[in-house]
Design a protein around this motif. Sequence first.
Motif, mmCIF file in Angstrom:
data_model
loop_
_atom_site.group_PDB
_atom_site.id
_atom_site.type_symbol
_atom_site.label_atom_id
_atom_site.label_comp_id
_atom_site.label_asym_id
_atom_site.label_seq_id
_atom_site.Cartn_x
_atom_site.Cartn_y
_atom_site.Cartn_z
ATOM 1 N N LYS A 1 0.800 -1.217 0.000
ATOM 2 C CA LYS A 1 0.000 0.000 0.000
ATOM 3 C C LYS A 1 0.836 1.272 0.000
ATOM 4 O O LYS A 1 0.311 2.363 -0.150
ATOM 5 N N ASN A 2 2.140 1.156 0.152
ATOM 6 C CA ASN A 2 3.009 2.324 0.155
ATOM 7 C C ASN A 2 3.638 2.592 -1.211
ATOM 8 O O ASN A 2 4.722 3.145 -1.281
ATOM 9 N N VAL A 3 2.966 2.211 -2.283
ATOM 10 C CA VAL A 3 3.578 2.331 -3.607
ATOM 11 C C VAL A 3 3.856 3.765 -4.013
ATOM 12 O O VAL A 3 4.700 4.003 -4.860
ATOM 13 N N GLN A 4 3.186 4.735 -3.414
ATOM 14 C CA GLN A 4 3.456 6.127 -3.763
ATOM 15 C C GLN A 4 4.752 6.625 -3.123
ATOM 16 O O GLN A 4 5.334 7.601 -3.592
ATOM 17 N N LYS A 5 5.192 5.961 -2.063
ATOM 18 C CA LYS A 5 6.455 6.342 -1.438
ATOM 19 C C LYS A 5 7.577 5.987 -2.402
ATOM 20 O O LYS A 5 7.549 4.964 -3.050
ATOM 21 N N GLY A 6 8.550 6.835 -2.475
ATOM 22 C CA GLY A 6 9.643 6.595 -3.406
ATOM 23 C C GLY A 6 9.330 7.073 -4.816
ATOM 24 O O GLY A 6 10.107 6.875 -5.731
ATOM 25 N N VAL A 7 8.159 7.709 -5.000
ATOM 26 C CA VAL A 7 7.751 8.213 -6.310
ATOM 27 C C VAL A 7 7.403 9.692 -6.169
ATOM 28 O O VAL A 7 6.606 10.073 -5.318
ATOM 29 N N SER A 8 8.020 10.505 -7.009
ATOM 30 C CA SER A 8 7.673 11.922 -7.095
ATOM 31 C C SER A 8 7.267 12.199 -8.533
ATOM 32 O O SER A 8 7.932 11.730 -9.463
ATOM 33 N N ASP B 1 10.064 10.799 -10.919
ATOM 34 C CA ASP B 1 11.312 10.464 -10.225
ATOM 35 C C ASP B 1 11.038 9.267 -9.326
ATOM 36 O O ASP B 1 10.061 9.266 -8.578
ATOM 37 N N LEU B 2 11.892 8.254 -9.409
ATOM 38 C CA LEU B 2 11.739 7.024 -8.623
ATOM 39 C C LEU B 2 12.970 6.804 -7.757
ATOM 40 O O LEU B 2 14.097 6.997 -8.220
ATOM 41 N N ARG B 3 12.748 6.382 -6.514
ATOM 42 C CA ARG B 3 13.827 5.962 -5.612
ATOM 43 C C ARG B 3 13.593 4.487 -5.319
ATOM 44 O O ARG B 3 12.545 4.131 -4.780
ATOM 45 N N VAL B 4 14.549 3.645 -5.693
ATOM 46 C CA VAL B 4 14.333 2.202 -5.629
ATOM 47 C C VAL B 4 15.456 1.468 -4.917
ATOM 48 O O VAL B 4 16.547 2.002 -4.723
ATOM 49 N N ILE B 5 15.143 0.226 -4.565
ATOM 50 C CA ILE B 5 16.110 -0.720 -4.026
ATOM 51 C C ILE B 5 16.148 -1.888 -4.996
ATOM 52 O O ILE B 5 15.095 -2.420 -5.366
ATOM 53 N N VAL B 6 17.346 -2.266 -5.434
ATOM 54 C CA VAL B 6 17.480 -3.358 -6.393
ATOM 55 C C VAL B 6 17.940 -4.632 -5.696
ATOM 56 O O VAL B 6 18.542 -4.589 -4.621
ATOM 57 N N ASN B 7 17.646 -5.758 -6.312
ATOM 58 C CA ASN B 7 18.090 -7.054 -5.788
ATOM 59 C C ASN B 7 19.575 -7.243 -6.079
ATOM 60 O O ASN B 7 20.039 -6.923 -7.176
ATOM 61 N N PHE B 8 20.289 -7.775 -5.083
ATOM 62 C CA PHE B 8 21.692 -8.091 -5.261
ATOM 63 C C PHE B 8 21.840 -9.082 -6.414
ATOM 64 O O PHE B 8 21.055 -10.004 -6.568
ATOM 65 N N GLY B 9 22.850 -8.871 -7.240
ATOM 66 C CA GLY B 9 23.109 -9.753 -8.369
ATOM 67 C C GLY B 9 22.477 -9.270 -9.662
ATOM 68 O O GLY B 9 22.800 -9.771 -10.727
ATOM 69 N N SER B 10 21.585 -8.314 -9.573
ATOM 70 C CA SER B 10 20.961 -7.749 -10.771
ATOM 71 C C SER B 10 21.924 -6.776 -11.431
ATOM 72 O O SER B 10 22.711 -6.110 -10.759
ATOM 73 N N ASN C 1 13.229 9.469 -14.106
ATOM 74 C CA ASN C 1 14.539 9.497 -13.457
ATOM 75 C C ASN C 1 14.559 8.456 -12.343
ATOM 76 O O ASN C 1 13.603 8.348 -11.586
ATOM 77 N N VAL C 2 15.649 7.699 -12.266
ATOM 78 C CA VAL C 2 15.760 6.627 -11.278
ATOM 79 C C VAL C 2 16.973 6.867 -10.391
ATOM 80 O O VAL C 2 18.072 7.116 -10.892
#
Length: 127
Positions: free
Chosen positions: A49-56, A67-76, A105-106
């Motif tokens: 339900k927090n999908v708007q967080k990390g998105v401007s 603008d997106l702020r993300v966390i990626v999986n290790f190894g990607s 923008n990421v």
Amino acid sequence: MSEEIQTGLIRISDDVVSTIAGLAALETPGIAGMSGGISEGLAKRLSGKNVQKGVSVEVGQLEAAIDLRVIVNFGSKIQDVCLDLQQNVREAVENMTGLTVIEVNVKVEGVAFREDEVIVDDAHRVK
């Protein structure tokens, strides 16, 4: 002879565009979650339900910038994941809203090593 009927203005809220972008981001392979931002050096992973967080977003009548702020999986491969992310978000927003997305923008703010652990840098671990 056809007549044009003006029915009024359609305005899509920033929250709607943020939700679409966030859901499309979470569906992108290699994305572990959205980042709630760096607070005291720690990334907070958000999903559901927090999908708007990390998105401007900035939404005009015909265009949007995201603008997106993300966390990626290790190894990607971060570059590949982010390119896919930009494309997925652009397509989702344009298809659902009719707006032209002028930029996606990421910012990668963390790496997820396990389901419950995010590393921002060597000194900071979040569980």
